[in-house]
Design a protein around this motif. Sequence first.
Motif, PDB file in Angstrom:
ATOM      1  N   UNK A  35      24.497  20.677   8.966  1.00 32.88           N
ATOM      2  CA  UNK A  35      25.231  20.093   9.988  1.00 32.88           C
ATOM      3  C   UNK A  35      26.673  19.941   9.959  1.00 32.88           C
ATOM      4  N   UNK A  36      27.216  19.616   8.857  1.00 33.50           N
ATOM      5  CA  UNK A  36      28.686  19.677   8.259  1.00 33.50           C
ATOM      6  C   UNK A  36      29.411  21.085   8.622  1.00 33.50           C
ATOM      7  N   UNK A  37      28.691  22.027   7.949  1.00 35.79           N
ATOM      8  CA  UNK A  37      29.216  23.236   8.154  1.00 35.79           C
ATOM      9  C   UNK A  37      29.194  23.898   9.638  1.00 35.79           C
ATOM     10  N   UNK A  38      28.151  23.513  10.374  1.00 37.65           N
ATOM     11  CA  UNK A  38      28.181  24.024  11.779  1.00 37.65           C
ATOM     12  C   UNK A  38      29.253  23.342  12.783  1.00 37.65           C
ATOM     13  N   UNK A  39      29.122  21.783  12.448  1.00 37.40           N
ATOM     14  CA  UNK A  39      30.071  20.887  13.285  1.00 37.40           C
ATOM     15  C   UNK A  39      31.594  21.205  12.666  1.00 37.40           C
ATOM     16  N   UNK A  40      32.027  21.620  11.766  1.00 36.19           N
ATOM     17  CA  UNK A  40      33.374  21.560  11.099  1.00 36.19           C
ATOM     18  C   UNK A  40      34.223  22.589  12.110  1.00 36.19           C
ATOM     19  N   UNK A  41      35.176  22.156  12.892  1.00 34.15           N
ATOM     20  CA  UNK A  41      35.792  23.068  13.627  1.00 34.15           C
ATOM     21  C   UNK A  41      36.606  24.128  13.048  1.00 34.15           C
ATOM     22  N   UNK A  42      36.539  25.314  13.439  1.00 33.79           N
ATOM     23  CA  UNK A  42      37.077  26.494  12.865  1.00 33.79           C
ATOM     24  C   UNK A  42      38.697  26.077  12.417  1.00 33.79           C
ATOM     25  N   UNK A  43      39.317  26.795  11.707  1.00 31.66           N
ATOM     26  CA  UNK A  43      40.641  26.605  11.322  1.00 31.66           C
ATOM     27  C   UNK A  43      41.465  27.547  12.359  1.00 31.66           C
ATOM     28  N   UNK A  44      42.767  27.755  12.044  1.00 31.33           N
ATOM     29  CA  UNK A  44      43.546  28.496  12.888  1.00 31.33           C
ATOM     30  C   UNK A  44      43.217  29.835  12.621  1.00 31.33           C
ATOM     31  N   UNK A 127      38.076  32.267   5.343  1.00 32.89           N
ATOM     32  CA  UNK A 127      38.141  30.951   5.337  1.00 32.89           C
ATOM     33  C   UNK A 127      38.268  30.472   6.810  1.00 32.89           C
ATOM     34  N   UNK A 128      38.274  29.101   6.777  1.00 29.93           N
ATOM     35  CA  UNK A 128      38.332  28.231   8.213  1.00 29.93           C
ATOM     36  C   UNK A 128      37.265  28.849   9.325  1.00 29.93           C
ATOM     37  N   UNK A 129      36.110  29.150   8.665  1.00 29.14           N
ATOM     38  CA  UNK A 129      34.930  29.789   9.409  1.00 29.14           C
ATOM     39  C   UNK A 129      35.602  30.993  10.330  1.00 29.14           C
ATOM     40  N   UNK A 174      35.046  37.233  14.087  1.00 32.34           N
ATOM     41  CA  UNK A 174      33.821  36.283  14.307  1.00 32.34           C
ATOM     42  C   UNK A 174      34.765  34.738  13.844  1.00 32.34           C
ATOM     43  N   UNK A 175      34.432  33.774  14.678  1.00 30.53           N
ATOM     44  CA  UNK A 175      34.950  32.523  14.462  1.00 30.53           C
ATOM     45  C   UNK A 175      33.673  31.587  14.504  1.00 30.53           C
ATOM     46  N   UNK A 176      33.464  31.069  13.302  1.00 31.06           N
ATOM     47  CA  UNK A 176      32.293  30.288  13.386  1.00 31.06           C
ATOM     48  C   UNK A 176      30.893  31.001  13.815  1.00 31.06           C
ATOM     49  N   UNK A 177      30.784  32.018  13.208  1.00 28.74           N
ATOM     50  CA  UNK A 177      29.594  33.196  13.376  1.00 28.74           C
ATOM     51  C   UNK A 177      29.607  33.754  14.788  1.00 28.74           C
ATOM     52  N   UNK A 178      30.366  33.355  15.666  1.00 32.69           N
ATOM     53  CA  UNK A 178      30.571  33.817  17.348  1.00 32.69           C
ATOM     54  C   UNK A 178      31.590  34.782  17.363  1.00 32.69           C
ATOM     55  N   UNK A 179      31.236  36.226  17.754  1.00 28.59           N
ATOM     56  CA  UNK A 179      32.301  37.179  18.169  1.00 28.59           C
ATOM     57  C   UNK A 179      33.156  36.752  19.103  1.00 28.59           C
TER      58      UNK A 179
END
Length: 208
Positions: A35-44, A127-129, A174-179
Amino acid sequence: MLWTVTTGRSRSRSRRTSLRLLLTLGVVIALAVAAVIVLRPPGPRPLFQLPVACGETWQLGTYPGHGENDVDFFPLSGDPWGQPVLASYDGRVTVAGINGSLGARTPDNPDGPRGRGGGYWVKIDHGGRWETQYLHLLEPPLVQVGQRVARGEQIGRIGSTGNSGAPHLHYEQRRGWQKVETWFDGQPSGITHDDAEYTVRLTSNNCR
């Protein structure tokens, strides 16, 4: 004096209860970490560069049914087979292997049977998802899982492994696993939807 008698059955039940508690605790911890990984907002957004040699101009494109935000790279000069594929930005290799099956398209047999999926491919965590993916490489990647790579470092060569009709590089950001739409040198590529054929020409600033 009173004695407490513990039977084997009681000890067994106690062990089972302890194991269930440990298993439950482990599941709770794993879910909390996820949950922490998924909810952590992506970095710049990293300052991604084209995954090809500095100063070269390439055609980037998509076509109907290709996949939203997917980009194919084709050189505008020279033989595409074997041209270097470079890391778009610094990061750590998380995948370096085969996606699907390879097929049998090679420089000596360009019309051989197709494989499935992406063939030889590489995935890099920046890094930063944020991550990038590089598919349809000619041969096993030149990097290994866990290896740190620098922007502009060669990670493979262009080929046509997997489900590929001609030698090219299939590339994704990809940002947070989303293209997401690819950006290069701080500018959006403009390649987003795959409802029509679309191409642009860009010059690489992936210089070391």
